[in-house]
Each structure stands twice: as structure tokens, then as C-alpha cells.
Scaffold this active site. Structure first.
Site, mmCIF file in Angstrom:
data_model
loop_
_atom_site.group_PDB
_atom_site.id
_atom_site.type_symbol
_atom_site.label_atom_id
_atom_site.label_comp_id
_atom_site.label_asym_id
_atom_site.label_seq_id
_atom_site.Cartn_x
_atom_site.Cartn_y
_atom_site.Cartn_z
ATOM 1 N N ARG A 63 0.847 -1.190 0.000
ATOM 2 C CA ARG A 63 0.000 0.000 0.000
ATOM 3 C C ARG A 63 0.885 1.244 0.000
ATOM 4 N NH1 ARG A 63 1.490 1.667 4.401
ATOM 5 N NH2 ARG A 63 0.284 3.612 4.200
ATOM 6 N N GLY A 64 0.224 2.401 -0.087
ATOM 7 C CA GLY A 64 0.958 3.655 -0.155
ATOM 8 C C GLY A 64 1.150 4.067 -1.600
ATOM 9 N N ALA A 65 0.734 5.283 -1.932
ATOM 10 C CA ALA A 65 0.660 5.701 -3.328
ATOM 11 C C ALA A 65 1.950 5.481 -4.125
ATOM 12 C CB ALA A 65 0.214 7.159 -3.399
ATOM 13 N N GLN A 211 -2.927 1.897 10.422
ATOM 14 C CA GLN A 211 -1.638 2.006 9.737
ATOM 15 C C GLN A 211 -0.648 2.865 10.526
ATOM 16 O OE1 GLN A 211 -4.631 2.529 8.256
ATOM 17 N NE2 GLN A 211 -4.638 1.871 6.120
ATOM 18 N N ASP A 252 -2.661 10.484 -1.819
ATOM 19 C CA ASP A 252 -2.904 9.421 -2.798
ATOM 20 C C ASP A 252 -3.287 9.984 -4.161
ATOM 21 O OD1 ASP A 252 -3.067 6.476 -1.434
ATOM 22 O OD2 ASP A 252 -3.448 8.080 -0.005
#
Length: 384
Positions: A63-65, A211, A252
Site C-alpha cells: 500500500r501507499g501511493a 496504519q 494518494d
């Protein structure tokens, strides 16, 4: 399919990379650090095909842009090298999470390199090599961008808050777990820590999937940073007590007018920051800016399963005792049948954002004209 194997956490220097490409004798694979199992243990997922990688993206194992963009590019390369349908793979990957624009960007870059190589007569094998080279280039560029953002961000903090001793509040996770380098907003805080100018990192737990508690606190502890975890709804009292000097978050997607989509809970922090006259700074690479999205209202916000709110999901390796699992496999915290509102992101309008920091520098005040000028200076923004 995806296989997995575990490694016990060690020192900060031995933390497994968030993503890497490997070529064992059985064929190339994309290897991911499974973020759903942190902080209890470091476990890697080995993705041998695109459907496995898509599942990892959708379940937030990766995850994470910025990292999603890298994963998307390597996913296209994986399909190409293994001889799968590249167009189908690109479509699956790009649609895995709709809000994070970097994912589709990484997919487009690798798929574009593949198509150009084919058109030039490289053949499928040569085109696959081109796609892999493009993914590696994106990975390297993101690491370089991370280092530049850290420097620009700390310079901005020192300008806004002369004297050092910064007390920074952050939300969700924006460190090495989301990046080819040391991250976005977290990288700025880490730079302040290394320069002796970080007094305290306030870490929002970031409900419902925690998170901040599971990942940001994990990275802060490994880095030896002074940090404190707080529940999301305690942020207001922290501002009221005068304990926050600046808010640093990632993004994002950033629209053409400067509206910022980030993990849900970011917008309330922006409102609090404005009321308490605290700088609210967004740190993100140029690739997160989407000039094709005119404003915040045009950003598609991902809606996730209600079970993430109505149940507490323990890491897979933690045995639940005493209470049976709910419909989603977690421990129920609401009556059976409760409906839940669970957007993954919210939108912060540009007038609440003090500055947007990228590898190309900072924009402040945040306006459409400023965003356009910033993008014009970058060779990495591709509108297609």
C-alpha cells in the site's frame, strides 16, 4: 498464486525491503513485505502472477501511493516476462485501487515501454525487458524523489518554524513502507530527527486499519525517533494544548486545483490545523498530481468493506481467544448486521493546505496555477 515465508524482525538496518523483483530458477517473481502482518513479524509474499499481486494490493499487503505505482509497473513486467496478456494485466492492476493515481501511472509507464518496444520490432522478449527496465527506472526515481522531498520539507519546516524542536503530527503511514526510498511525509520527519530538530513525532493510530499504530510507530521505533501514539479522536485535545507545531501528511491523489485525497481522517486534521493556526503540509511526489482530475469533487473515493469498521481484525498470526470470528474473520465490535460507512480516503480543499512539497520543490499558497507551474517543471508528469 502467492507463497509466503516469514522472517523475524531485527534491527532497523535489516528490515526487509517493501518490494523487490527476484528471478529464482522457477521464474521471475515480485516479492512484497506483507504489511498486514506488521509489526508482529516480517513476512514476505511471493507473487508469481498478476492476480496474486492484485490481491496483495486490495488487501493492503502492499500500500501507499508511490509504492503502488512501483508495484503496478513491476506487475506489468511480471506479466510480460512470464508471457501473460500484458493488456489484461495492465487493466487488472490499474483498477485494483481507484483513488491512488500512482498505481495507474506506474502501470501506464511499464505498459507503454512494452508497446513501444514491440512497435520497434524488439519482439516479446525484448519488450518484456523494456517493461522491466521501466519499472526499475520508476523504482529508482521514487527513491531519489524521496530524498529530495525530505530536504525540501525540512527546509520549509525550518522556514515556517524557526528555532527547531519541531513537534510534528502525522496520519497513516508515509515512510519506507510506501516508497522506493524513505517515504514522503515521514521522510521529512526523519530528516528533522537526523538533524536534531525533531522534538516529538505525534502518530495518529489511523482507524480502522491502524496504519499509524502498526506501521508508522514501527518505523519510528526502528529509527530511534521520539514518538507518541494517539487515538485519532485525541488530536483535537493535542492541538488545544498547543502541542502541535505542524501537520505532515502524504497524498494518494492531488487534483489540478490542489485538492488532496489522503487517508480518511486527514481532512479533520486540516480543519483543526487551520483553527489553531498550525501549518498543514502535504508531501508527495510529482507523480501523485493528476492534472486530468480538475478538483476534489472529481476524485473517486474508494469505499471499503464495512467489516473493517464493525470488526477488529487481528494479524493472521495472532490467535483470537474467547470470542468467535465475525463475518469478515475478525472480532465483532458492533451488533450483527450493523451497516458501516468506510471511505478509505477524504478530500482536503486547497485553501486548507499550507504547502505541497514535492521533489521539484514546494507550492505555497496552493493554487491551480501553482500546481500547473510545478508540473511544467517536471519531466515525470505524463498526461495520457
Amino acid at each position: 498464486m502467492a507463497d509466503q515465508y516469514a522472517q523475524t524482525p531485527g534491527s532497523a538496518s535489516s528490515m526487509l525491503p517493501s518490494l523487490r523483483w527476484e528471478e529464482p530458477p522457477e521464474g521471475p517473481v515480485v516479492v512484497l513485505l506483507d504489511q498486514t502482518r506488521l509489526p508482529v513479524e516480517e513476512v514476505e509474499l511471493v507473487c508469481t502472477d498478476v492476480p496474486a499481486l492484485v490481491r496483495a494490493i486490495q488487501t493492503l499487503a502492499v500500500r501507499g501511493a508511490p509504492l503502488l505505482g512501483i508495484a503496478g509497473a513491476y506487475g506489468v513486467a511480471l506479466a510480460a516476462v512470464r508471457g501473460y496478456d500484458v493488456d489484461e494485466a495492465a487493466e487488472l492492476l490499474a483498477g485494483a485501487r481507484p483513488t491512488a493515481v500512482n498505481l495507474a501511472y506506474g502501470v501506464r509507464r511499464a505498459a507503454g515501454a512494452y508497446r513501444v518496444a514491440l512497435e520497434k520490432g524488439a519482439g516479446r522478449e525484448g519488450a518484456a525487458r523494456a517493461a522491466l527496465a521501466e519499472a526499475r527506472d520508476l523504482h529508482r526515481e521514487d527513491a531519489e524523489a524521496s530524498a529530495l522531498m525530505a530536504g525540501h520539507g525540512l527546509a520549509l519546516l525550518d522556514e515556517l518554524l524557526p528555532g527547531g524542536g519541531h513537534r510534528i503530527l502525522t496520519h497513516c503511514n508515509t515512510g519506507a513502507l510506501v516508497s522506493g526510498g524513505e517515504g514522503t511525509a515521514f521522510a521529512v520527519a526523519l530528516e528533522a530527527h537526523r538533524a536534531g530538530r525533531l522534538r516529538r513525532l505525534w502518530v495518529d493510530e489511523t482507524r480502522p486499519l491502524l496504519q499509524g499504530a502498526r506501521l508508522t510507530a514501527y518505523e519510528a521505533a526502528r529509527s530511534g525517533m521520539a514518538y507518541t501514539l494517539l487515538t485519532d479522536n485525541a488530536a483535537g485535545s493535542l492541538f488545544a494544548a498547543g502541542e502541535v507545531d505542524a501537520v505532515l501528511i502524504g497524498a494518494d491523489r492531488i487534483a489540478a486545483d490542489g485538492s488532496v485525497a489522503n487517508k480518511v481522517g486527514s481532512y479533520p486534521l486540516a480543519v483543526l490545523a487551520r483553527y489553531h493556526h498550525v501549518p498543514f503540509v502535504v508531501v508527495a511526489p510529482i507523480t501523485t498530481i493528476d492534472l486530468r482530475t480538475p478538483d476534489g469533487a472529481s476524485i473517486e473515493v474508494e469505499q471499503r468493506a464495512g467489516q473493517e469498521v464493525t470488526e477488529l481484525t487481528a494479524p493472521p498470526q495472532v490467535a483470537a481467544g474467547g470470542v468467535g470470528p465475525g463475518a469478515g474473520g475478525g472480532l465483532p465490535v458492533a451488533p450483527l448486521g450493523t451497516q458501516a460507512y468506510n471511505p478509505a480516503f477524504d478530500i482536503t480543499p486547497p485553501e486548507l493546505v499550507t504547502a505541497i512539497v514535492t521533489e521539484q520543490g514546494a507550492v505555497s499558497p496552493v493554487t491551480g496555477a501553482g500546481i500547473a507551474e510545478l508540473c511544467a517543471r517536471s519531466r515525470q508528469v505524463t498526461i495520457s
